[in-house]
Every structure is written in C-alpha cells, then in structure tokens.
Design a protein around this motif. Structure first.
Motif, PDB file in Angstrom:
ATOM      1  N   ALA A   1       9.255  12.649 -13.281  1.00 40.52           N
ATOM      2  CA  ALA A   1       8.231  13.676 -13.495  1.00 40.52           C
ATOM      3  C   ALA A   1       7.408  13.389 -14.745  1.00 40.52           C
ATOM      4  CB  ALA A   1       8.894  15.050 -13.587  1.00 40.52           C
ATOM      5  N   ALA A   2       8.065  12.949 -15.806  1.00 40.29           N
ATOM      6  CA  ALA A   2       7.339  12.654 -17.044  1.00 40.29           C
ATOM      7  C   ALA A   2       6.409  11.460 -16.871  1.00 40.29           C
ATOM      8  CB  ALA A   2       8.333  12.400 -18.175  1.00 40.29           C
TER       9      ALA A   2
ATOM     10  N   PHE B   1       4.675   3.844   5.439  1.00 38.42           N
ATOM     11  CA  PHE B   1       4.642   5.169   4.813  1.00 38.42           C
ATOM     12  C   PHE B   1       5.751   6.057   5.369  1.00 38.42           C
ATOM     13  CE2 PHE B   1       0.270   4.284   3.374  1.00 38.42           C
ATOM     14  CZ  PHE B   1       0.297   4.892   2.127  1.00 38.42           C
ATOM     15  N   LEU B   2       5.862   6.105   6.691  1.00 40.85           N
ATOM     16  CA  LEU B   2       6.852   6.975   7.325  1.00 40.85           C
ATOM     17  C   LEU B   2       8.267   6.582   6.925  1.00 40.85           C
ATOM     18  CD1 LEU B   2       7.431   9.248   9.343  1.00 40.85           C
ATOM     19  CD2 LEU B   2       7.445   7.517  11.160  1.00 40.85           C
ATOM     20  N   THR B   3       8.541   5.295   6.877  1.00 35.92           N
ATOM     21  CA  THR B   3       9.880   4.840   6.501  1.00 35.92           C
ATOM     22  C   THR B   3      10.204   5.221   5.064  1.00 35.92           C
ATOM     23  OG1 THR B   3       9.679   2.975   8.034  1.00 35.92           O
ATOM     24  CG2 THR B   3      11.391   2.845   6.348  1.00 35.92           C
ATOM     25  N   MET B   4       9.254   5.036   4.160  1.00 36.66           N
ATOM     26  CA  MET B   4       9.492   5.399   2.762  1.00 36.66           C
ATOM     27  C   MET B   4       9.763   6.888   2.613  1.00 36.66           C
ATOM     28  SD  MET B   4       6.971   3.150   0.343  1.00 36.66           S
ATOM     29  CE  MET B   4       7.021   1.360   0.368  1.00 36.66           C
ATOM     30  N   VAL B   5       9.003   7.707   3.313  1.00 32.23           N
ATOM     31  CA  VAL B   5       9.174   9.156   3.197  1.00 32.23           C
ATOM     32  C   VAL B   5      10.525   9.583   3.761  1.00 32.23           C
ATOM     33  CG1 VAL B   5       8.302  11.378   4.007  1.00 32.23           C
ATOM     34  CG2 VAL B   5       6.709   9.644   3.183  1.00 32.23           C
TER      35      VAL B   5
ATOM     36  N   CYS C   1       0.818  -1.215   0.000  1.00 37.88           N
ATOM     37  CA  CYS C   1       0.000   0.000   0.000  1.00 37.88           C
ATOM     38  C   CYS C   1       0.853   1.267   0.000  1.00 37.88           C
ATOM     39  CB  CYS C   1      -0.963  -0.018   1.186  1.00 37.88           C
ATOM     40  SG  CYS C   1      -1.989   1.466   1.310  1.00 37.88           S
ATOM     41  N   PRO C   2       1.841   1.415   0.884  1.00 37.51           N
ATOM     42  CA  PRO C   2       2.678   2.624   0.813  1.00 37.51           C
ATOM     43  C   PRO C   2       3.404   2.756  -0.519  1.00 37.51           C
ATOM     44  CG  PRO C   2       2.988   1.495   2.909  1.00 37.51           C
ATOM     45  CD  PRO C   2       2.206   0.567   2.034  1.00 37.51           C
ATOM     46  N   LEU C   3       3.870   1.634  -1.060  1.00 34.37           N
ATOM     47  CA  LEU C   3       4.593   1.686  -2.330  1.00 34.37           C
ATOM     48  C   LEU C   3       3.690   2.149  -3.463  1.00 34.37           C
ATOM     49  CD1 LEU C   3       7.124   1.063  -4.020  1.00 34.37           C
ATOM     50  CD2 LEU C   3       6.270  -1.272  -4.241  1.00 34.37           C
ATOM     51  N   LEU C   4       2.486   1.610  -3.533  1.00 35.35           N
ATOM     52  CA  LEU C   4       1.578   1.982  -4.615  1.00 35.35           C
ATOM     53  C   LEU C   4       1.138   3.441  -4.502  1.00 35.35           C
ATOM     54  CD1 LEU C   4      -0.639  -1.235  -4.805  1.00 35.35           C
ATOM     55  CD2 LEU C   4       1.144  -0.520  -6.395  1.00 35.35           C
ATOM     56  N   VAL C   5       0.775   3.859  -3.301  1.00 35.37           N
ATOM     57  CA  VAL C   5       0.281   5.231  -3.132  1.00 35.37           C
ATOM     58  C   VAL C   5       1.386   6.247  -3.401  1.00 35.37           C
ATOM     59  CG1 VAL C   5      -0.658   6.877  -1.473  1.00 35.37           C
ATOM     60  CG2 VAL C   5      -1.537   4.542  -1.537  1.00 35.37           C
ATOM     61  N   LEU C   6       2.539   6.065  -2.775  1.00 38.76           N
ATOM     62  CA  LEU C   6       3.627   7.023  -2.964  1.00 38.76           C
ATOM     63  C   LEU C   6       4.231   6.908  -4.360  1.00 38.76           C
ATOM     64  CD1 LEU C   6       5.424   6.805   0.506  1.00 38.76           C
ATOM     65  CD2 LEU C   6       3.813   8.529  -0.311  1.00 38.76           C
ATOM     66  N   GLY C   7       4.283   5.696  -4.896  1.00 37.99           N
ATOM     67  CA  GLY C   7       4.835   5.539  -6.236  1.00 37.99           C
ATOM     68  C   GLY C   7       4.004   6.221  -7.303  1.00 37.99           C
ATOM     69  N   ILE C   8       2.713   6.359  -7.069  1.00 38.17           N
ATOM     70  CA  ILE C   8       1.833   6.995  -8.047  1.00 38.17           C
ATOM     71  C   ILE C   8       1.710   8.494  -7.818  1.00 38.17           C
ATOM     72  CG2 ILE C   8      -0.569   7.093  -8.863  1.00 38.17           C
ATOM     73  CD1 ILE C   8      -0.746   4.097  -8.370  1.00 38.17           C
TER      74      ILE C   8
ATOM     75  N   TRP D   1       3.768  10.565  -5.426  1.00 36.74           N
ATOM     76  CA  TRP D   1       4.872  11.354  -4.863  1.00 36.74           C
ATOM     77  C   TRP D   1       6.102  11.190  -5.734  1.00 36.74           C
ATOM     78  CZ3 TRP D   1       8.736  10.294  -0.502  1.00 36.74           C
ATOM     79  CH2 TRP D   1       9.259  11.506  -0.023  1.00 36.74           C
ATOM     80  N   ARG D   2       6.530  12.263  -6.356  1.00 36.22           N
ATOM     81  CA  ARG D   2       7.637  12.183  -7.299  1.00 36.22           C
ATOM     82  C   ARG D   2       8.998  12.102  -6.632  1.00 36.22           C
ATOM     83  NH1 ARG D   2       7.128  17.262 -10.916  1.00 36.22           N
ATOM     84  NH2 ARG D   2       4.964  16.566 -10.818  1.00 36.22           N
TER      85      ARG D   2
END
Length: 219
Positions: free
Chosen positions: A201-202, A182-186, A121-128, A130-131
């Motif tokens: 970004a692209a 989530f916190l660890t990824m950030v 879940c953190p990977l999918l949300v942040l990967g989509i 958060w650049r």
C-alpha cells in the motif's frame, strides 16, 4: 502507399519488406536514388546493430548475475562469466532466426511483441494499479499468458495455423493471450491473499500520490 504505386510487384511476390530499399531508386533514379538508398540501408544497419548489441548486453548481464552459477557466496560477475552470458544471449536468437528465416520481418516483429505483451503488460498494469497482486499471481499470469502466446507463435511459424478463424487467433495471439494473462493473475492473486508483499500500500501510494503526500506515506 508509395510501395504499391512504384513497386506493385512486391505485393504479389511477398517481398514487401524490400520496398524501403527499392523506393529511392524507383522514385528518384540515377545517382540521387543510389545515394538515398545507401543512406536508408546504412541507417537500417545502424539501427539493427545498436538494438541487437544493446539487447545482447542486457540479456548477458541478467544471465551473468541471476542465472549462471556462482562460486561460494560470490555471484558470477566476472568477465569470463559475462562473455559466456553473451554467447548464450546470441545463440538462442541465432537459432531462432535460422528456424524462421522464411517468415517476413514485419510478421516476426509482431509475433515477438505479442509474446512480450502477453507476459509483461498484465504484470505492469496490475503491479502499478492493483494492490492485491501477489507474486504467485504475477508468475502464473506471465507463464500462462506468455506461454500461450509462444505456443501460438510456434504454431504460426510451423505453418500449423491453417486458415479461417483459427489462423486469425494463432497469427495474432495478443487478442486473447493478453486477457488470459490478466485473468490468470487476478484469479491466482485472489486465491493467495496472504502472499501480498508487506508495504504494498505504501509503495503504490508513492506511485500515485503527489510527491509531498507520497513522502508522508513513506514516512
């Protein structure tokens, strides 16, 4: 609700999973109840087999291409390697099922989803969205979140959860393991800003912009 009405003893004995199979006979009775019960059981077995076979093939394919050793410059993609990957994909869940045979199915499914949610879940949300996510941050978040949930699940299955607040935290680890992921990824991503992949970004623009603007961003 129907289980409590027609089979209240299952709640007391801890066999609530059997309610689905017993309800047709309790509600209808006779030949109709037997036929409906057989239909429910057949549908359940078909669902089990289709899900298990699909997951086994998917895991075996990943093991064959990415884990098993290759010969020289050629990847391990032969039928022999795929069969070995299939055996490995079946052996681990089989061993786990022997260890947790006394755990109710509903609880086991919930714990499995807690581990997967803490990892993906953190990977999918942040990967989509958060650049600034970096590969080290993604890997660290998956390991920390999924690992923490796995430890909690193991403690629950081993009967170490106890009671009270500790039991609640270990029996439902997604409550804290997903935010931990989530916190660890950030934090790790912010600590490794130079590891952001080129073209992020692209790629995100193609995800979120209309097709016309996304094509221009790609160009």
């Amino acid at each position: 609700a129907l289980g409590r009405l027609y089979a209240p003893e299952l709640t007391l004995t801890g066999n609530a999973d059997a309610a689905v199979l017993l309800l047709p006979d309790r509600v209808l009775g006779g030949l109709g109840g037997d036929l409906l019960g057989a239909l429910v059981a057949g549908g359940a077995f078909a669902a089990f087999l289709s899900t298990a076979s699909g997951l086994t093939m998917a895991v075996a394919g990943v093991l064959t291409q990415d884990v098993l050793p290759s010969r020289g410059h050629l990847p391990a993609r032969g039928v022999r390697h795929f069969r070995l990957g299939t055996v490995l994909a079946m052996a681990v869940p089989l061993a786990a099922s022997v260890l947790v045979g006394s755990l109710p199915v509903a609880d086991a499914v919930g714990l499995a989803f807690a581990v997967s949610a803490s990892s993906f879940c953190p990977l999918l949300v942040l990967g989509i969205w958060w650049r600034r996510l970096t590969p080290p941050g993604a890997a660290a978040g998956m390991l920390v979140g999924g690992g923490a949930a796995l430890v909690a699940v193991t403690a629950t299955m081993a009967g170490l959860a106890g009671s009270g607040p500790l039991h609640a935290l270990l029996a439902w680890p997604a409550l804290w393991s997903v935010p931990l992921g989530f916190l660890t990824m950030v934090l790790v991503s912010l600590a490794t800003p130079g590891r952001v992949p080129a073209g992020t970004a692209a790629v995100l623009a193609r995800f979120h912009l209309p097709e016309e603007l996304g094509a221009e961003a790609k160009a």
